[in-house]
Scaffold this active site. Structure first.
Site, PDB file in Angstrom:
ATOM      1  N   ASP A 188      48.802  31.612  33.901  1.00 48.89           N
ATOM      2  CA  ASP A 188      47.717  30.628  33.984  1.00 48.89           C
ATOM      3  C   ASP A 188      46.644  31.030  32.971  1.00 48.89           C
ATOM      4  OD1 ASP A 188      47.123  32.940  35.647  1.00 48.89           O
ATOM      5  OD2 ASP A 188      45.339  31.871  36.342  1.00 48.89           O
TER       6      ASP A 188
ATOM      7  N   GLU B 106      45.800  34.121  38.309  1.00 47.86           N
ATOM      8  CA  GLU B 106      44.998  35.335  38.115  1.00 47.86           C
ATOM      9  C   GLU B 106      43.562  35.000  37.778  1.00 47.86           C
ATOM     10  OE1 GLU B 106      42.950  38.634  36.167  1.00 47.86           O
ATOM     11  OE2 GLU B 106      43.393  36.691  35.315  1.00 47.86           O
TER      12      GLU B 106
ATOM     13  N   ASP C 271      50.184  46.172  34.417  1.00 45.66           N
ATOM     14  CA  ASP C 271      49.652  44.810  34.288  1.00 45.66           C
ATOM     15  C   ASP C 271      48.716  44.784  33.077  1.00 45.66           C
ATOM     16  OD1 ASP C 271      49.066  42.145  34.881  1.00 45.66           O
ATOM     17  OD2 ASP C 271      47.782  42.605  36.594  1.00 45.66           O
TER      18      ASP C 271
END
Ligand SMILES: [Zn+2]
Length: 491
Positions: free
Chosen positions: A123, A191, A218
């Site tokens: 996103d 996120e 991440d």
């Protein structure tokens, strides 16, 4: 995440030249170890760039995933991945979690090895209003490549990590590579709005299956020139923890007159103002936490004698270092829970005292403090029954991951292989990432994006002309492929 500023304007410790016999001062390291040469992947950077550019044409703005009746933007992206990465599609098991988040399972050869999870999010923040979009050199969702630069919303945050992982996996599969440990690729879809429906649900799913991950990698710190850390080598920042985010509201109700022609001696706004000043004048205490201590350990060998001596002898120079850090907002944020009054309101009329004066205070919580300890601090400092204190909400800081693990050593070594003249530097992430959601299923969470950031490029995170260099994106792919290969060499 949006906050990629690390530690600006470090120290001015030249005045502290104290010669103490007992002081340890290790010399500069790394000078004698040339970076290992890694064969370039036999993939064309221009082809990789067209794939990233294509990924940027799907306007996967976080809020679109919440639309009733589905989101063609997210569906389009998912369908395109299946087409663009046929080996990934054929060899990894894909589960759609909570509709749009993607969890790929790449089965490892060693059933006893603990699995790992490599994360990213696809996103993006909005491309902006029509007026904003008109200011871009190329529209945010056009996927234009010009003069070696890929333009588009998500070109830094965070599609290079998602596409980089898919490219690396596709490449490794084409060579017949098989991982020793099972590898999960986890791509969240929300996120940018803090991950409640994406990474949170993936983590819960893994937890329900009793999965226990060795570590999670991440997005997070990037590779930059070392300037921000005050070193001459390049720095690759690896986030070991992220600060907590917490807000409270202060209210002062008007119990007296309401007309400004006859005010009481202490008005609601005056009382509220004093409460805010007390919070500013009585900050949460500053200290060098383990994360910032690890950062200092990493950069000290690269510094000139005085700073090196101070940083490696924190038992002696700690208070002085903390003082230096407090002097600048960027470094102050690394050593304490910060206090920021951000919203305030009173009356809407010139001649009316407010019925209630209200202010919102936002705190970024240092590991070691908690929402509870911050609230207790606020109550103690304000200490005025006329000020009502209410929690808005937030979260505690994340747990702190260790630099002593084999995973950290492998991340750090891979940085050395792919990026020349670069030091791995642990740091404290000021913003938020999905990584914290995986704490329930993993020992450690590391936050690192293998991207080199040039000049003012960092300003384009969530901003105008978000962009990625073609050559730098090729390095993202190379880093992930090298890293996954190196994991098989771990004991
Ligand atoms: Zn991000």
């Amino acid at each position: 995440m949006s906050f990629y500023k690390f530690i600006g304007g470090l120290f001015g410790l030249a005045a502290v030249l104290v010669v103490v016999a007992a002081i340890r001062t290790p010399g500069p390291s790394g000078a004698g170890t040339p970076p290992q040469i890694v064969a370039d992947l036999p993939v064309d950077p221009d082809i990789l760039a067209t794939h990233l550019a294509k990924a940027l044409t799907f306007p996967t703005e976080s809020s679109f995933a919440q639309r009733q009746g589905g989101s063609p933007e997210f569906e389009g992206f998912i369908a395109w991945i299946a087409e663009a990465y046929p080996l990934v599609h054929a060899n990894l098991n894909l589960e759609r979690v909570n509709t749009y988040s993607l969890l790929y399972t790449w089965q490892g050869s060693d059933v006893d090895a603990r699995p790992i999870l490599l994360a990213g999010h696809y996103d993006v923040v909005p491309g902006g209003s029509d007026a904003d979009r008109a200011n871009w050199d190329h529209p945010p969702f056009a996927g234009v490549i010009q003069d070696g630069v890929i333009y588009g919303r998500g070109a830094l945050d965070d599609k290079p990590n998602v596409i980089g992982l898919l490219e690396a996996t596709e490449y490794l599969l084409s060579t017949g590579f098989m991982p020793k440990q099972t590898i999960y690729l986890a791509f969240g879809h929300d996120e940018e709005i803090s991950g409640p429906a994406g990474a949170t649900k993936i983590a819960e799913l893994l937890q329900a299956r009793n999965v226990s991950l060795e570590f999670v990698l991440d997005e997070g710190g990037v590779v930059t020139t070392g300037e921000t850390f005050g070193i001459s080598k390049n720095a690759a920042a690896i986030g070991l923890a992220e600060k907590g985010f917490y807000s409270i509201e202060l209210f002062v109700d008007n119990t007296g007159p309401t007309h400004s022609s006859m005010p009481m001696m202490e008005t609601p706004i005056g009382i509220l103002g004093r409460a805010i000043i007390r919070l500013e004048e009585n900050q949460m205490p500053a200290s060098i936490t383990s994360v910032v201590g690890s950062m200092m350990d990493a950069i000290a060998p690269e510094m000139a004698f005085t700073n090196r001596m101070a940083l490696t002898n924190r038992w002696l120079f700690g208070p002085l270092i903390v003082n230096q850090f407090q002097a600048e907002p960027q470094t102050n944020a690394a050593v304490r829970t910060t206090t920021a009054p951000t919203m305030i309101s009173g009356s809407a009329k010139e001649n009316a005292l407010p019925a209630t004066a209200r202010a919102l205070i936002n705190f970024r919580i240092l590991p070691g403090d908690t929402t509870e300890s911050v609230l207790a601090h606020v109550r103690r400092v304000i200490s005025d029954p006329r000020v009502r204190i209410e929690e808005v909400g937030g979260n505690d800081p994340s747990s702190v991951s260790t630099v002593e693990s084999e995973a950290y050593a492998t991340i750090s070594a891979t940085i050395g292989e792919v990026f020349e003249n670069t030091v791995a530097v642990p740091y404290l992430v000021m913003g938020g990432t999905d990584a914290r959601h995986y704490a329930i299923v993993s020992d450690n969470q590391y936050r690192f994006s293998p991207m080199f950031l040039r000049g003012t490029q960092g300003n384009s995170f969530h901003g105008l002309n978000e962009r990625q260099n073609v050559a730098d994106f090729a390095n993202v792919v190379k880093w992930y492929a090298t890293f996954i290969g190196n994991l098989n060499g771990q004991d």
